[in-house]
Design a protein around this motif. Sequence first.
Motif, mmCIF file in Angstrom:
data_model
loop_
_atom_site.group_PDB
_atom_site.id
_atom_site.type_symbol
_atom_site.label_atom_id
_atom_site.label_comp_id
_atom_site.label_asym_id
_atom_site.label_seq_id
_atom_site.Cartn_x
_atom_site.Cartn_y
_atom_site.Cartn_z
ATOM 1 N N ALA A 220 32.733 16.251 -41.654
ATOM 2 C CA ALA A 220 31.761 17.254 -42.127
ATOM 3 C C ALA A 220 32.356 18.069 -43.282
ATOM 4 C CB ALA A 220 31.341 18.171 -40.985
ATOM 5 N N PHE A 221 33.627 18.429 -43.183
ATOM 6 C CA PHE A 221 34.286 19.115 -44.306
ATOM 7 C C PHE A 221 34.244 18.213 -45.546
ATOM 8 C CE2 PHE A 221 36.949 21.622 -41.079
ATOM 9 C CZ PHE A 221 36.279 22.801 -41.314
ATOM 10 N N ASP A 222 34.481 16.920 -45.325
ATOM 11 C CA ASP A 222 34.477 15.981 -46.455
ATOM 12 C C ASP A 222 33.099 15.896 -47.102
ATOM 13 O OD1 ASP A 222 37.128 15.499 -46.016
ATOM 14 O OD2 ASP A 222 36.850 13.549 -45.040
ATOM 15 N N VAL A 223 32.048 15.940 -46.293
ATOM 16 C CA VAL A 223 30.687 15.883 -46.835
ATOM 17 C C VAL A 223 30.403 17.115 -47.697
ATOM 18 C CG1 VAL A 223 28.258 16.148 -46.159
ATOM 19 C CG2 VAL A 223 29.606 14.264 -45.254
ATOM 20 N N VAL A 224 30.864 18.268 -47.261
ATOM 21 C CA VAL A 224 30.684 19.485 -48.078
ATOM 22 C C VAL A 224 31.373 19.295 -49.430
ATOM 23 C CG1 VAL A 224 31.183 21.952 -48.271
ATOM 24 C CG2 VAL A 224 30.461 21.000 -46.071
ATOM 25 N N ALA A 225 32.590 18.758 -49.399
ATOM 26 C CA ALA A 225 33.328 18.533 -50.652
ATOM 27 C C ALA A 225 32.589 17.523 -51.533
ATOM 28 C CB ALA A 225 34.740 18.046 -50.340
ATOM 29 N N GLU A 226 32.044 16.466 -50.922
ATOM 30 C CA GLU A 226 31.315 15.451 -51.699
ATOM 31 C C GLU A 226 30.046 16.041 -52.329
ATOM 32 O OE1 GLU A 226 32.709 12.160 -48.478
ATOM 33 O OE2 GLU A 226 30.564 12.210 -48.964
ATOM 34 N N LEU A 227 29.314 16.831 -51.532
ATOM 35 C CA LEU A 227 28.053 17.403 -52.016
ATOM 36 C C LEU A 227 28.265 18.292 -53.239
ATOM 37 C CD1 LEU A 227 26.371 18.324 -48.619
ATOM 38 C CD2 LEU A 227 25.456 16.722 -50.310
ATOM 39 N N ARG A 228 29.340 19.064 -53.207
ATOM 40 C CA ARG A 228 29.517 19.993 -54.322
ATOM 41 C C ARG A 228 30.147 19.306 -55.544
ATOM 42 N NH1 ARG A 228 33.912 24.062 -51.442
ATOM 43 N NH2 ARG A 228 35.736 22.746 -51.728
ATOM 44 N N ASP A 229 30.596 18.072 -55.351
ATOM 45 C CA ASP A 229 31.149 17.323 -56.489
ATOM 46 C C ASP A 229 30.173 16.281 -57.020
ATOM 47 O OD1 ASP A 229 33.539 18.641 -56.594
ATOM 48 O OD2 ASP A 229 34.556 17.265 -55.213
ATOM 49 N N ASP A 230 28.967 16.201 -56.456
ATOM 50 C CA ASP A 230 28.091 15.081 -56.818
ATOM 51 C C ASP A 230 27.212 15.357 -58.048
ATOM 52 O OD1 ASP A 230 26.031 16.690 -55.933
ATOM 53 O OD2 ASP A 230 25.404 15.397 -54.295
ATOM 54 N N GLY A 231 27.421 16.522 -58.670
ATOM 55 C CA GLY A 231 26.733 16.792 -59.931
ATOM 56 C C GLY A 231 25.312 17.322 -59.792
ATOM 57 N N THR A 232 24.863 17.558 -58.559
ATOM 58 C CA THR A 232 23.497 18.055 -58.367
ATOM 59 C C THR A 232 23.447 19.580 -58.283
ATOM 60 O OG1 THR A 232 23.669 17.917 -55.961
ATOM 61 C CG2 THR A 232 22.815 15.971 -57.096
ATOM 62 N N GLY A 233 24.613 20.204 -58.366
ATOM 63 C CA GLY A 233 24.642 21.658 -58.336
ATOM 64 C C GLY A 233 24.643 22.263 -56.942
ATOM 65 N N THR A 234 24.746 21.421 -55.923
ATOM 66 C CA THR A 234 24.849 21.943 -54.555
ATOM 67 C C THR A 234 26.197 22.642 -54.402
ATOM 68 O OG1 THR A 234 23.596 20.028 -53.810
ATOM 69 C CG2 THR A 234 24.703 21.317 -52.102
ATOM 70 N N THR A 235 26.183 23.813 -53.784
ATOM 71 C CA THR A 235 27.445 24.513 -53.564
ATOM 72 C C THR A 235 27.833 24.391 -52.096
ATOM 73 O OG1 THR A 235 26.362 26.632 -53.096
ATOM 74 C CG2 THR A 235 26.975 26.184 -55.401
ATOM 75 N N GLY A 236 29.099 24.570 -51.799
ATOM 76 C CA GLY A 236 29.549 24.391 -50.418
ATOM 77 C C GLY A 236 30.775 25.208 -50.086
ATOM 78 N N LEU A 237 30.833 25.657 -48.852
ATOM 79 C CA LEU A 237 31.956 26.460 -48.374
ATOM 80 C C LEU A 237 32.413 25.897 -47.034
ATOM 81 C CD1 LEU A 237 33.711 29.087 -48.570
ATOM 82 C CD2 LEU A 237 31.834 30.282 -47.425
ATOM 83 N N ARG A 238 33.718 25.635 -46.930
ATOM 84 C CA ARG A 238 34.282 25.068 -45.696
ATOM 85 C C ARG A 238 35.130 26.135 -45.005
ATOM 86 N NH1 ARG A 238 37.654 20.524 -48.467
ATOM 87 N NH2 ARG A 238 38.220 22.418 -49.575
ATOM 88 N N ILE A 239 34.765 26.437 -43.773
ATOM 89 C CA ILE A 239 35.466 27.480 -43.033
ATOM 90 C C ILE A 239 36.206 26.842 -41.865
ATOM 91 C CG2 ILE A 239 35.246 29.622 -41.726
ATOM 92 C CD1 ILE A 239 32.573 30.086 -43.135
ATOM 93 N N CYS A 240 37.490 27.131 -41.755
ATOM 94 C CA CYS A 240 38.266 26.595 -40.631
ATOM 95 C C CYS A 240 38.594 27.713 -39.652
ATOM 96 C CB CYS A 240 39.543 25.954 -41.147
ATOM 97 S SG CYS A 240 40.495 25.209 -39.825
ATOM 98 N N SER A 241 38.235 27.498 -38.404
ATOM 99 C CA SER A 241 38.579 28.421 -37.331
ATOM 100 C C SER A 241 39.911 27.965 -36.749
ATOM 101 C CB SER A 241 37.464 28.373 -36.280
ATOM 102 O OG SER A 241 37.920 28.882 -35.051
ATOM 103 N N VAL A 242 40.922 28.796 -36.897
ATOM 104 C CA VAL A 242 42.261 28.415 -36.427
ATOM 105 C C VAL A 242 42.655 29.301 -35.256
ATOM 106 C CG1 VAL A 242 44.699 28.340 -37.053
ATOM 107 C CG2 VAL A 242 43.001 27.517 -38.662
ATOM 108 N N SER A 243 43.011 28.648 -34.151
ATOM 109 C CA SER A 243 43.389 29.414 -32.960
ATOM 110 C C SER A 243 44.872 29.263 -32.655
ATOM 111 C CB SER A 243 42.562 28.962 -31.759
ATOM 112 O OG SER A 243 41.201 28.977 -32.061
ATOM 113 N N GLY A 244 45.678 29.003 -33.662
ATOM 114 C CA GLY A 244 47.123 28.961 -33.464
ATOM 115 C C GLY A 244 47.688 27.570 -33.300
ATOM 116 N N GLU A 245 46.980 26.700 -32.572
ATOM 117 C CA GLU A 245 47.573 25.414 -32.241
ATOM 118 C C GLU A 245 47.126 24.281 -33.167
ATOM 119 O OE1 GLU A 245 45.383 23.755 -28.629
ATOM 120 O OE2 GLU A 245 45.463 25.886 -28.161
ATOM 121 N N GLN A 246 46.302 24.578 -34.155
ATOM 122 C CA GLN A 246 45.731 23.500 -34.966
ATOM 123 C C GLN A 246 45.833 23.870 -36.446
ATOM 124 O OE1 GLN A 246 44.824 20.865 -33.240
ATOM 125 N NE2 GLN A 246 43.657 19.603 -34.629
#
Length: 276
Positions: A220-246
Amino acid sequence: MTYDLQGQALLAWDQLLTYPETALLAFDFDGTLSPITDDPESAYAHPEVGAVLGRVGHRVAQVAVVTGRPVRTVVELGGFEGTAGLDNLVVLGQYGVERWDATTGQHVEPPPPDGIAAVREELPVLLAGLELAGAHIEEKGRALGVHVRRLPDPQGAYDRLVGPLKHLAERHQLVVEPGRQIIEIRAQGMDKGAALRSLVDEVGARCVVFGGDDLGDIPAFDVVAELRDDGTGTTGLRICSVSGEQGQMAGHADLVVDGPDGLVAFLDDLASRLGV
Ligand SMILES: [Mg+2]
């Protein structure tokens, strides 16, 4: 709050604040909206999640939950039914195979793949043979999860299990999905990336925010990156929830938040900025 956002992520943030009605906000459930617990059956959503998603839900095009778990489990653990502002919430379960729409209350749940019943039968024998009978088997309907969290040496058990589980899955035309102290066996061709992409198309979103915490969220993170690079002007933000172990997941994201608490704080701040 201030965020250290740059480039594409900053564009998405600006668009989210200026044109929220063009945005799709999608989140993983476990470890993102709900704290990780020893017992997956009691992994209830963070107590403020419903309220804060509901506030934001009034302003954006769509709020969605994209999870590996069955939709019924997540709708219940999330307390999502009947939450103000989440009248059009969509929950995509089992990596997008199942769906629940708050608008209609309708569940879409295709039957499980053929091999799952056979794996369900063989799994306890395999675990006993590896002296890992204490591993918890989570029944996911279309998939089975083997949790090692409660075992004395979770990492050692995980390492010993991956190979045999992969072999078992392959014998029944299924695949394994490694996660955080859990290994899942499920059908091929289900992933959160495809689930997110189809929702983006359906909603016609021009700004896509996805929040996740685990290996299964990477597509899903990769899809956000692809969408915002595909030239259609879609913007994207990827948020990672980190709980210490990951911590290594943070490399896939534009913004790191401190577990479900941090995500709730982010959403609360977003809602305030949107005037809700
Ligand atoms: Mg998760």
